[in-house]
Design a protein around this motif. Structure first.
Motif, PDB file in Angstrom:
ATOM      1  N   ASP A   1      61.008  -3.161   3.432  1.00 31.11           N
ATOM      2  CA  ASP A   1      61.373  -2.014   2.588  1.00 31.11           C
ATOM      3  C   ASP A   1      61.498  -0.698   3.338  1.00 31.11           C
ATOM      4  O   ASP A   1      61.722   0.352   2.707  1.00 31.11           O
ATOM      5  CB  ASP A   1      60.390  -1.842   1.430  1.00 31.11           C
ATOM      6  N   LYS A   2      61.384  -0.688   4.662  1.00 27.98           N
ATOM      7  CA  LYS A   2      61.601   0.555   5.428  1.00 27.98           C
ATOM      8  C   LYS A   2      63.111   0.722   5.635  1.00 27.98           C
ATOM      9  O   LYS A   2      63.657   0.510   6.714  1.00 27.98           O
ATOM     10  CB  LYS A   2      60.862   0.509   6.761  1.00 27.98           C
ATOM     11  N   VAL A   3      63.779   1.071   4.535  1.00 28.33           N
ATOM     12  CA  VAL A   3      65.237   1.153   4.490  1.00 28.33           C
ATOM     13  C   VAL A   3      65.642   2.468   3.848  1.00 28.33           C
ATOM     14  O   VAL A   3      65.165   2.818   2.758  1.00 28.33           O
ATOM     15  CB  VAL A   3      65.839  -0.023   3.683  1.00 28.33           C
TER      16      VAL A   3
ATOM     17  N   GLU B   1      74.711  -8.207   8.568  1.00 33.45           N
ATOM     18  CA  GLU B   1      74.745  -9.553   9.151  1.00 33.45           C
ATOM     19  C   GLU B   1      73.856  -9.684  10.379  1.00 33.45           C
ATOM     20  O   GLU B   1      73.602 -10.796  10.854  1.00 33.45           O
ATOM     21  CB  GLU B   1      76.195  -9.922   9.518  1.00 33.45           C
ATOM     22  N   MET B   2      73.342  -8.564  10.899  1.00 31.99           N
ATOM     23  CA  MET B   2      72.504  -8.615  12.093  1.00 31.99           C
ATOM     24  C   MET B   2      71.024  -8.386  11.797  1.00 31.99           C
ATOM     25  O   MET B   2      70.209  -8.283  12.720  1.00 31.99           O
ATOM     26  CB  MET B   2      72.998  -7.596  13.119  1.00 31.99           C
ATOM     27  N   THR B   3      70.649  -8.333  10.528  1.00 29.57           N
ATOM     28  CA  THR B   3      69.242  -8.139  10.208  1.00 29.57           C
ATOM     29  C   THR B   3      68.368  -9.296  10.689  1.00 29.57           C
ATOM     30  O   THR B   3      67.179  -9.107  10.958  1.00 29.57           O
ATOM     31  CB  THR B   3      69.036  -7.964   8.695  1.00 29.57           C
ATOM     32  N   GLY B   4      68.944 -10.477  10.817  1.00 33.27           N
ATOM     33  CA  GLY B   4      68.172 -11.641  11.240  1.00 33.27           C
ATOM     34  C   GLY B   4      67.684 -11.588  12.676  1.00 33.27           C
ATOM     35  O   GLY B   4      66.817 -12.375  13.061  1.00 33.27           O
ATOM     36  N   VAL B   5      68.225 -10.675  13.483  1.00 35.05           N
ATOM     37  CA  VAL B   5      67.802 -10.580  14.887  1.00 35.05           C
ATOM     38  C   VAL B   5      67.146  -9.226  15.169  1.00 35.05           C
ATOM     39  O   VAL B   5      67.118  -8.761  16.296  1.00 35.05           O
ATOM     40  CB  VAL B   5      68.983 -10.824  15.854  1.00 35.05           C
ATOM     41  N   ARG B   6      66.576  -8.609  14.161  1.00 36.82           N
ATOM     42  CA  ARG B   6      65.974  -7.289  14.349  1.00 36.82           C
ATOM     43  C   ARG B   6      64.826  -7.336  15.348  1.00 36.82           C
ATOM     44  O   ARG B   6      64.660  -6.417  16.157  1.00 36.82           O
ATOM     45  CB  ARG B   6      65.469  -6.720  13.037  1.00 36.82           C
TER      46      ARG B   6
ATOM     47  N   GLY C   1      64.709  -5.204  18.618  1.00 43.11           N
ATOM     48  CA  GLY C   1      63.656  -4.203  18.666  1.00 43.11           C
ATOM     49  C   GLY C   1      63.796  -3.099  17.652  1.00 43.11           C
ATOM     50  O   GLY C   1      63.134  -2.068  17.767  1.00 43.11           O
ATOM     51  N   PHE C   2      64.634  -3.273  16.627  1.00 42.61           N
ATOM     52  CA  PHE C   2      64.783  -2.255  15.594  1.00 42.61           C
ATOM     53  C   PHE C   2      63.500  -2.140  14.767  1.00 42.61           C
ATOM     54  O   PHE C   2      62.795  -3.135  14.549  1.00 42.61           O
ATOM     55  CB  PHE C   2      65.945  -2.593  14.662  1.00 42.61           C
ATOM     56  N   ASP C   3      63.228  -0.923  14.284  1.00 40.65           N
ATOM     57  CA  ASP C   3      62.013  -0.659  13.519  1.00 40.65           C
ATOM     58  C   ASP C   3      62.259  -0.453  12.027  1.00 40.65           C
ATOM     59  O   ASP C   3      61.369  -0.696  11.217  1.00 40.65           O
ATOM     60  CB  ASP C   3      61.327   0.595  14.067  1.00 40.65           C
ATOM     61  N   PHE C   4      63.421   0.040  11.669  1.00 38.54           N
ATOM     62  CA  PHE C   4      63.761   0.308  10.272  1.00 38.54           C
ATOM     63  C   PHE C   4      65.277   0.232  10.156  1.00 38.54           C
ATOM     64  O   PHE C   4      65.970  -0.065  11.132  1.00 38.54           O
ATOM     65  CB  PHE C   4      63.239   1.682   9.819  1.00 38.54           C
ATOM     66  N   ALA C   5      65.816   0.476   8.960  1.00 39.17           N
ATOM     67  CA  ALA C   5      67.263   0.383   8.769  1.00 39.17           C
ATOM     68  C   ALA C   5      67.779   1.602   8.018  1.00 39.17           C
ATOM     69  O   ALA C   5      67.080   2.183   7.172  1.00 39.17           O
ATOM     70  CB  ALA C   5      67.640  -0.888   8.006  1.00 39.17           C
ATOM     71  N   VAL C   6      69.011   1.974   8.340  1.00 41.42           N
ATOM     72  CA  VAL C   6      69.758   2.987   7.608  1.00 41.42           C
ATOM     73  C   VAL C   6      71.015   2.287   7.094  1.00 41.42           C
ATOM     74  O   VAL C   6      71.830   1.822   7.895  1.00 41.42           O
ATOM     75  CB  VAL C   6      70.132   4.186   8.490  1.00 41.42           C
TER      76      VAL C   6
ATOM     77  N   CYS D   1      71.529  -4.663  -0.084  1.00 42.32           N
ATOM     78  CA  CYS D   1      70.214  -4.034   0.043  1.00 42.32           C
ATOM     79  C   CYS D   1      69.100  -5.060   0.244  1.00 42.32           C
ATOM     80  O   CYS D   1      68.123  -4.788   0.957  1.00 42.32           O
ATOM     81  CB  CYS D   1      69.908  -3.179  -1.176  1.00 42.32           C
ATOM     82  N   ASP D   2      69.228  -6.226  -0.381  1.00 39.94           N
ATOM     83  CA  ASP D   2      68.171  -7.226  -0.251  1.00 39.94           C
ATOM     84  C   ASP D   2      68.018  -7.708   1.178  1.00 39.94           C
ATOM     85  O   ASP D   2      66.892  -7.959   1.641  1.00 39.94           O
ATOM     86  CB  ASP D   2      68.408  -8.405  -1.194  1.00 39.94           C
ATOM     87  N   ALA D   3      69.117  -7.822   1.917  1.00 38.86           N
ATOM     88  CA  ALA D   3      69.040  -8.267   3.311  1.00 38.86           C
ATOM     89  C   ALA D   3      68.240  -7.273   4.152  1.00 38.86           C
ATOM     90  O   ALA D   3      67.384  -7.661   4.956  1.00 38.86           O
ATOM     91  CB  ALA D   3      70.442  -8.437   3.895  1.00 38.86           C
ATOM     92  N   TYR D   4      68.514  -5.985   3.959  1.00 38.98           N
ATOM     93  CA  TYR D   4      67.776  -4.964   4.705  1.00 38.98           C
ATOM     94  C   TYR D   4      66.310  -4.917   4.261  1.00 38.98           C
ATOM     95  O   TYR D   4      65.396  -4.816   5.090  1.00 38.98           O
ATOM     96  CB  TYR D   4      68.410  -3.593   4.498  1.00 38.98           C
ATOM     97  N   ALA D   5      66.076  -4.964   2.951  1.00 37.96           N
ATOM     98  CA  ALA D   5      64.709  -4.869   2.437  1.00 37.96           C
ATOM     99  C   ALA D   5      63.843  -6.008   2.954  1.00 37.96           C
ATOM    100  O   ALA D   5      62.686  -5.802   3.357  1.00 37.96           O
ATOM    101  CB  ALA D   5      64.730  -4.870   0.909  1.00 37.96           C
ATOM    102  N   ASP D   6      64.384  -7.215   2.962  1.00 36.22           N
ATOM    103  CA  ASP D   6      63.626  -8.370   3.440  1.00 36.22           C
ATOM    104  C   ASP D   6      63.337  -8.266   4.931  1.00 36.22           C
ATOM    105  O   ASP D   6      62.239  -8.599   5.385  1.00 36.22           O
ATOM    106  CB  ASP D   6      64.398  -9.662   3.158  1.00 36.22           C
TER     107      ASP D   6
END
Length: 291
Positions: free
Chosen positions: A246-248, A213-218, A222-227, A237-242
């Motif tokens: 795709d650095k997930v 739910e916080m991918t919209g404020v990456r 200042g986040f660079d990728f996701a785990v 997965c689509d929320a993180y990929a978008d």
């Protein structure tokens, strides 16, 4: 060991973050020409004077929190606990795990002795605990507490950089959901912004751990990728990929979910199946598979 407090997140990014979390229009973060504002991650890494090396999308990876071991053939990215050494292979991208929002069970006594006021407490003074992992939550509810905690956690981040890691994974971003309403998403994001600044200053990339739910404020954080744990199981997965191009890095814990993840995302994301205790290779219960 003394720690240098992290710098306070600038007012402009905090304002943008507050607007984003409140659901305001995305255009509020653009300049007068209509172009998108520079992501905070890029600004922070440029200001640090250190080149932040990014992970590559779809590189095979391994999740080694339960103990370090030689990565399986073909693995190019490894996540290990901050108490472990990075893999010495120069071709491996090493990510350092830190429990940024909760305390490790074996560290509770240290926190109670040295920083009892930084443990989150309810109205009766009892420590608020993540019952699934028996981990007390840290109190990120005020600017002062966030600054002090960023000094402590920032020391861990600097230690990861000193030992040769390329990035950090800041776990339990979503701990506010387990705080009995004492913490909120904005406070979690504000603390994440401090940690991102500290990581970039040390020359490290920093990953968002869970909390789709916080991918919209990456960019504001200042986040660079996701785990992402079990994003196939929970259809996230689509929320993180978008959000992360795709650095997930995806960890699934059930073979059925690995099958789904590989079918839908295997050509785009880095995916691994691990046992829930992430025990090292060669020990009973070890599970390790990829697409």
């Amino acid at each position: 060991m003394p720690f240098t407090p992290a710098a306070r997140m600038p007012v402009a990014p905090l304002l943008a973050l507050a607007l984003a979390l409140s659901g305001c229009a995305a255009s509020d973060t653009a300049d007068d020409s209509g172009a998108s504002a520079t992501p905070k991650a890029a600004e922070s890494s440029a200001a640090s004077g250190h080149a932040v090396r990014q992970p590559r999308a779809n590189d095979p990876f391994d999740y080694q929190l339960g103990g370090a071991y030689d990565p399986p053939d073909g693995v190019r990215t490894v996540i290990r606990d901050r108490t472990a050494a990075p893999d010495p292979d120069p071709g491996i991208y090493n990510i350092c795990y830190i429990n940024a929002y909760q305390t490790q069970p074996d560290a509770v006594a240290w926190w109670r002795k040295n920083h009892p006021d930084l443990l989150l407490r309810d109205a009766d003074g009892a420590t608020v605990i993540d019952e699934d992992w028996e981990e007390p939550l840290l109190d990120i509810s005020t600017d002062d507490r966030r600054d002090r905690l960023a000094g402590i956690v920032g020391g861990w981040i600097d230690g990861c950089a000193d030992r040769g890691f390329d990035a950090v994974e800041a776990d339990n971003l979503d701990s506010y959901l387990r705080s009995d309403g004492l913490l909120d998403r904005g406070e979690a994001a504000a603390f994440a912004g401090l940690l991102a600044e500290r990581a970039h200053r040390a020359g490290l990339a920093i990953g968002q751990k869970n909390a789709a739910e916080m991918t919209g404020v990456r960019d504001e954080i200042g986040f660079d990728f996701a785990v992402a744990e079990e994003c196939a199981r929970y259809e996230e997965c689509d929320a993180y990929a978008d959000a992360y191009d795709d650095k997930v890095l995806v960890i699934e814990y059930r073979r059925a979910d690995l099958t789904v993840a590989c079918r839908e995302w295997g050509d785009r994301l880095s995916i691994v199946l691990r046992d829930r205790d992430v025990v090292p290779a060669g020990e009973p219960g070890h599970v390790n598979a990829r697409c």
